[in-house]
Scaffold this motif. Structure first.
Motif, PDB file in Angstrom:
ATOM      1  N   ILE A 148       0.869  -1.179   0.000  1.00 46.28           N
ATOM      2  CA  ILE A 148       0.000   0.000   0.000  1.00 46.28           C
ATOM      3  C   ILE A 148       0.902   1.224   0.000  1.00 46.28           C
ATOM      4  N   ASN A 149       0.745   2.047  -1.013  1.00 48.30           N
ATOM      5  CA  ASN A 149       1.571   3.245  -1.113  1.00 48.30           C
ATOM      6  C   ASN A 149       0.719   4.480  -0.846  1.00 48.30           C
ATOM      7  N   ALA A 150       0.899   5.039   0.358  1.00 45.53           N
ATOM      8  CA  ALA A 150       0.123   6.232   0.703  1.00 45.53           C
ATOM      9  C   ALA A 150       0.954   7.466   0.391  1.00 45.53           C
ATOM     10  N   SER A 151       0.369   8.360  -0.394  1.00 43.01           N
ATOM     11  CA  SER A 151       1.071   9.621  -0.668  1.00 43.01           C
ATOM     12  C   SER A 151       0.030  10.737  -0.707  1.00 43.01           C
ATOM     13  N   ASN A 152       0.328  11.804  -1.445  1.00 40.62           N
ATOM     14  CA  ASN A 152      -0.644  12.909  -1.431  1.00 40.62           C
ATOM     15  C   ASN A 152      -1.478  12.998  -2.706  1.00 40.62           C
ATOM     16  N   ILE A 153      -1.628  11.877  -3.411  1.00 39.64           N
ATOM     17  CA  ILE A 153      -2.504  11.882  -4.585  1.00 39.64           C
ATOM     18  C   ILE A 153      -3.623  10.844  -4.412  1.00 39.64           C
ATOM     19  N   ASP A 154      -4.765  11.120  -5.056  1.00 41.61           N
ATOM     20  CA  ASP A 154      -5.910  10.209  -4.936  1.00 41.61           C
ATOM     21  C   ASP A 154      -5.803   9.029  -5.892  1.00 41.61           C
ATOM     22  N   TYR A 155      -5.296   9.311  -7.094  1.00 39.92           N
ATOM     23  CA  TYR A 155      -5.254   8.296  -8.161  1.00 39.92           C
ATOM     24  C   TYR A 155      -4.015   8.496  -9.024  1.00 39.92           C
ATOM     25  N   VAL A 156      -3.680   7.478  -9.792  1.00 39.01           N
ATOM     26  CA  VAL A 156      -2.743   7.627 -10.900  1.00 39.01           C
ATOM     27  C   VAL A 156      -3.594   8.019 -12.108  1.00 39.01           C
TER      28      VAL A 156
END
Ligand code: UTP
Length: 235
Positions: A148-156
């Motif tokens: 699971i890669n949590a960052s500051n974007i909702d989607y690719v």
């Protein structure tokens, strides 16, 4: 909504983009509190969790500072980033002192296959990639097929949204299509939705990555529970 079923009796591998931990000049206490609440809830239901911490603005500030004074080799820029990830790793280990393995993992190839505590914290390893790759190496070593890669974007997006106005968010994308967008070559401090080196590794090893926004742990809890979630599955 995307949906995925995590393997039973395996730890959750959560790669946390440094932009969540240190979004500007200093660590984000609200985010850290939300992370703690999420982790405590996962422990309560019997899950183990590996958290890999990114470097965030600390990494970028140090990389920019060194480059602003004189020409610096890429390897040294990466080392500055690595130390920023390790500082954040120690911050997390301190927060999770009661429930975490006492050492921050710096070399994924030496990750204990079994550990007593509920939480294991890892950070940057060597120049040439980001902590996304470290998370994938740990996952592979522990026999986990999803990160699971949590960052500051909702989607690719289907194309680089900075270049194309008509780019649309996608719920599922194959590795090949993703690599065609982000490329194959590593540059220190670049911020693609997921690291190019890690992407190649996951592609070769048939692993999946869920890209989610770390601003919503309810969404991440839904993912972990096998319910619909907002985000992109790279596979
Ligand atoms: P991050 O993992 O934070 O990478 O490591 P990132 O993708 O640039 O940033 P976020 O987390 O998504 O915001 C910071 C920097 O540290 C170096 C790289 O230069 C990376 O950009 N690094 C990190 C390494 O060279 N090796 C590692 O194993 C980890």
């Amino acid at each position: 909504m995307s949906k995925i079923v995590l393997q039973k009796n395996k730890p959750i591998i959560l790669s946390i983009g440094g932009s969540l931990i240190v979004p500007s000049g200093s660590p984000d206490v609200m985010f850290l509190k939300a992370l703690k609440k999420f982790v405590d809830a996962q422990i309560k239901i019997g899950n183990k969790i590996v958290i890999v911490s990114g470097g965030g603005k600390t990494a970028r500030h140090y990389i920019d500072a060194a480059s602003g004074v004189q020409k610096v080799v890429d390897e040294d820029l990466d080392w500055l980033g690595i130390h920023a990830t390790r500082l954040n790793g120690h911050l997390l280990r301190t927060i999770f002192r009661k429930v975490a393995h006492p050492a921050v993992i710096k070399d994924p190839t030496k990750t204990p296959r079994k550990w007593k505590s509920s939480v294991l914290i890892a950070a940057g390893w060597k120049p040439g990639w980001s902590t996304d790759y470290v998370a994938c190496r740990i996952a592979k070593r522990l026999g986990v097929d999803m990160v699971i890669n949590a960052s500051n974007i909702d989607y690719v997006y289907d194309k680089d949204p900075k270049k194309f106005k008509d780019a649309v968010p996608v719920e599922e994308m194959r590795w090949k299509a993703f690599q065609d967008i982000v490329g194959y070559t590593w540059h220190p401090g670049t911020s693609a939705p997921f690291d190019v080196v890690a992407s190649g590794f996951c592609h070769r090893n048939k692993m999946k990555v869920a890209i989610v926004n770390g601003d919503d742990f309810k969404n991440i809890s839904a993912l972990v529970a096998g319910r619909g979630f907002r985000g992109t599955i790279l596979e």
